[in-house]
Write a protein that holds these residues in place. Sequence first.
Motif, PDB file in Angstrom:
ATOM      1  N   UNK A 163      28.571  11.808   5.768  1.00 44.54           N
ATOM      2  CA  UNK A 163      30.003  12.003   5.536  1.00 44.54           C
ATOM      3  C   UNK A 163      30.840  11.627   6.751  1.00 44.54           C
ATOM      4  N   UNK A 164      30.255  11.712   7.939  1.00 46.78           N
ATOM      5  CA  UNK A 164      30.998  11.383   9.155  1.00 46.78           C
ATOM      6  C   UNK A 164      31.434   9.917   9.170  1.00 46.78           C
ATOM      7  N   UNK A 165      30.753   9.066   8.390  1.00 48.94           N
ATOM      8  CA  UNK A 165      31.058   7.637   8.378  1.00 48.94           C
ATOM      9  C   UNK A 165      32.056   7.238   7.292  1.00 48.94           C
ATOM     10  N   UNK A 166      32.504   8.187   6.464  1.00 46.09           N
ATOM     11  CA  UNK A 166      33.485   7.855   5.426  1.00 46.09           C
ATOM     12  C   UNK A 166      34.836   7.538   6.064  1.00 46.09           C
ATOM     13  N   UNK A 167      35.426   6.419   5.618  1.00 51.45           N
ATOM     14  CA  UNK A 167      36.722   6.003   6.143  1.00 51.45           C
ATOM     15  C   UNK A 167      37.853   6.198   5.135  1.00 51.45           C
ATOM     16  N   UNK A 168      37.530   6.168   3.852  1.00 50.42           N
ATOM     17  CA  UNK A 168      38.541   6.309   2.802  1.00 50.42           C
ATOM     18  C   UNK A 168      37.829   6.655   1.503  1.00 50.42           C
ATOM     19  N   UNK A 169      38.572   7.245   0.556  1.00 46.08           N
ATOM     20  CA  UNK A 169      37.992   7.616  -0.731  1.00 46.08           C
ATOM     21  C   UNK A 169      39.064   7.569  -1.813  1.00 46.08           C
ATOM     22  N   UNK A 170      38.622   7.262  -3.026  1.00 47.80           N
ATOM     23  CA  UNK A 170      39.516   7.166  -4.181  1.00 47.80           C
ATOM     24  C   UNK A 170      38.851   7.895  -5.346  1.00 47.80           C
ATOM     25  N   UNK A 171      39.651   8.592  -6.163  1.00 54.04           N
ATOM     26  CA  UNK A 171      39.072   9.329  -7.279  1.00 54.04           C
ATOM     27  C   UNK A 171      39.987   9.276  -8.493  1.00 54.04           C
ATOM     28  N   UNK A 172      39.403   9.477  -9.679  1.00 52.97           N
ATOM     29  CA  UNK A 172      40.175   9.481 -10.907  1.00 52.97           C
ATOM     30  C   UNK A 172      39.343  10.034 -12.057  1.00 52.97           C
ATOM     31  N   UNK A 173      39.998  10.336 -13.172  1.00 51.21           N
ATOM     32  CA  UNK A 173      39.330  10.890 -14.347  1.00 51.21           C
ATOM     33  C   UNK A 173      39.733  10.105 -15.588  1.00 51.21           C
ATOM     34  N   UNK A 174      38.735   9.698 -16.371  1.00 49.91           N
ATOM     35  CA  UNK A 174      38.974   8.996 -17.639  1.00 49.91           C
ATOM     36  C   UNK A 174      38.428   9.851 -18.778  1.00 49.91           C
ATOM     37  N   UNK A 175      38.982   9.669 -19.973  1.00 51.10           N
ATOM     38  CA  UNK A 175      38.570  10.507 -21.098  1.00 51.10           C
ATOM     39  C   UNK A 175      38.724   9.751 -22.410  1.00 51.10           C
ATOM     40  N   UNK A 176      38.124  10.326 -23.453  1.00 48.20           N
ATOM     41  CA  UNK A 176      38.267   9.785 -24.804  1.00 48.20           C
ATOM     42  C   UNK A 176      38.048  10.907 -25.794  1.00 48.20           C
ATOM     43  N   UNK A 177      38.306  10.625 -27.070  1.00 46.65           N
ATOM     44  CA  UNK A 177      37.954  11.565 -28.118  1.00 46.65           C
ATOM     45  C   UNK A 177      38.984  12.656 -28.342  1.00 46.65           C
ATOM     46  N   UNK A 178      38.524  13.727 -28.999  1.00 48.96           N
ATOM     47  CA  UNK A 178      39.382  14.827 -29.397  1.00 48.96           C
ATOM     48  C   UNK A 178      38.728  16.142 -29.009  1.00 48.96           C
ATOM     49  N   UNK A 179      39.343  17.236 -29.456  1.00 47.88           N
ATOM     50  CA  UNK A 179      38.756  18.546 -29.163  1.00 47.88           C
ATOM     51  C   UNK A 179      37.370  18.682 -29.773  1.00 47.88           C
ATOM     52  N   UNK A 180      37.169  18.124 -30.971  1.00 50.27           N
ATOM     53  CA  UNK A 180      35.892  18.262 -31.659  1.00 50.27           C
ATOM     54  C   UNK A 180      34.768  17.475 -30.989  1.00 50.27           C
ATOM     55  N   UNK A 181      35.101  16.313 -30.475  1.00 48.96           N
ATOM     56  CA  UNK A 181      34.064  15.464 -29.868  1.00 48.96           C
ATOM     57  C   UNK A 181      34.732  14.491 -28.905  1.00 48.96           C
ATOM     58  N   UNK A 182      34.178  14.346 -27.735  1.00 47.80           N
ATOM     59  CA  UNK A 182      34.779  13.417 -26.787  1.00 47.80           C
ATOM     60  C   UNK A 182      33.958  13.280 -25.523  1.00 47.80           C
ATOM     61  N   UNK A 183      34.407  12.407 -24.634  1.00 49.43           N
ATOM     62  CA  UNK A 183      33.717  12.145 -23.378  1.00 49.43           C
ATOM     63  C   UNK A 183      34.720  12.167 -22.230  1.00 49.43           C
ATOM     64  N   UNK A 184      34.237  12.555 -21.056  1.00 50.67           N
ATOM     65  CA  UNK A 184      35.058  12.567 -19.842  1.00 50.67           C
ATOM     66  C   UNK A 184      34.243  11.988 -18.695  1.00 50.67           C
ATOM     67  N   UNK A 185      34.885  11.185 -17.876  1.00 50.94           N
ATOM     68  CA  UNK A 185      34.232  10.559 -16.726  1.00 50.94           C
ATOM     69  C   UNK A 185      35.063  10.826 -15.478  1.00 50.94           C
ATOM     70  N   UNK A 186      34.486  11.539 -14.520  1.00 52.64           N
ATOM     71  CA  UNK A 186      35.110  11.734 -13.227  1.00 52.64           C
ATOM     72  C   UNK A 186      34.436  10.788 -12.239  1.00 52.64           C
ATOM     73  N   UNK A 187      35.223  10.017 -11.479  1.00 52.42           N
ATOM     74  CA  UNK A 187      34.690   9.013 -10.556  1.00 52.42           C
ATOM     75  C   UNK A 187      35.284   9.222  -9.166  1.00 52.42           C
ATOM     76  N   UNK A 188      34.428   9.169  -8.149  1.00 55.26           N
ATOM     77  CA  UNK A 188      34.894   9.152  -6.762  1.00 55.26           C
ATOM     78  C   UNK A 188      34.105   8.085  -6.019  1.00 55.26           C
ATOM     79  N   UNK A 189      34.811   7.168  -5.362  1.00 58.73           N
ATOM     80  CA  UNK A 189      34.174   6.115  -4.575  1.00 58.73           C
ATOM     81  C   UNK A 189      34.645   6.214  -3.136  1.00 58.73           C
ATOM     82  N   UNK A 190      33.700   6.140  -2.213  1.00 60.93           N
ATOM     83  CA  UNK A 190      33.994   6.262  -0.784  1.00 60.93           C
ATOM     84  C   UNK A 190      33.617   4.988  -0.059  1.00 60.93           C
TER      85      UNK A 190
END
Length: 221
Positions: A90-117
Motif C-alpha cells: 500500500x505504501x507504493x499506491x499513488x492514486x486510486x479510482x472507484x465506482x459502483x455499477x448495477x443492474x436488475x430489480x429488487x427481485x433479481x439483479x447484480x452489483x459490481x464494485x470496482x477499485x483500481x489503484x
Amino acid sequence: MRRLAALLAAVLVLAGCSTEIAGTADVPGPGTGPVVSKFDLQQRLVGAMPTDPELAQLGLHWSSPPLPFIESENSHYKFIYDCPSYLPSDVAIQAAEYGTAASGSFDHGATLFVMTASYRGPSGPTAVAQARTFRGCIQLPGAVRVPLPPLVGADEQTAFCGGTTDSFGFNRVCILLLARQNAATVATYVVGDKNPAVPPAQMETDLPRVGQMLATALTRA
C-alpha cells in the motif's frame, strides 16, 4: 438486494485481512519510479475503469460513477480499504479510482464494485499476491477460491466466491483481484435473487466475462 451496500462493505474485508503476507521485495520505496503528476495518474485511472459500452455488454450501468479516492490525514491509500490493516504494498499506491455499477430489480439483479489503484513501479502483481491470502478473517460463509480462465491483459489474477441467505433472498458474492504491471484492481461482484430457494446461476457464466472486462480495462491504466 436491499442490504447490498452493507454486504459489499463486509465482503471487501475478505480480500485484505491475512494471517500470511507475501514477500515485499518487489515493493518500491517512496522515492522510486518515474515522476508522474497526480492529475495524469488520475486521468489514466479514469480511463482504466470499465466504459459504458463494456458495462452494457453485461447488462450493467454506473449507479455511482467513478470517483478518485482523496487522501486525508486520517484516510490513506489502501488496496483493500475496509480491512483494518494495510498491505505492505500500500505504501507504493499513488492514486486510486472507484465506482459502483448495477443492474436488475429488487427481485433479481447484480452489483459490481470496482477499485483500481496505480503504484510506483511494477507493484500491482505484488499487491494481488499479498491480498489473496485473506483466510484469517473470512466473513462470507463458504467462501472458496474459484478458477478463472487466463484473463488477457492481467499479469496476476484470482477470485473467491461465497454466498449468503437472509430474509431478502440469496446473494452469490465473488471477489476478483487482478493486476498488470503498475496497477491493480479489486472488485466485488454480487448476484442476488429475492427467492432464497433459487440461488442465481447467473454468477457461473458472468464471472469470466466480468473478469475479462476488468482485465481489459486494466490495460489502459
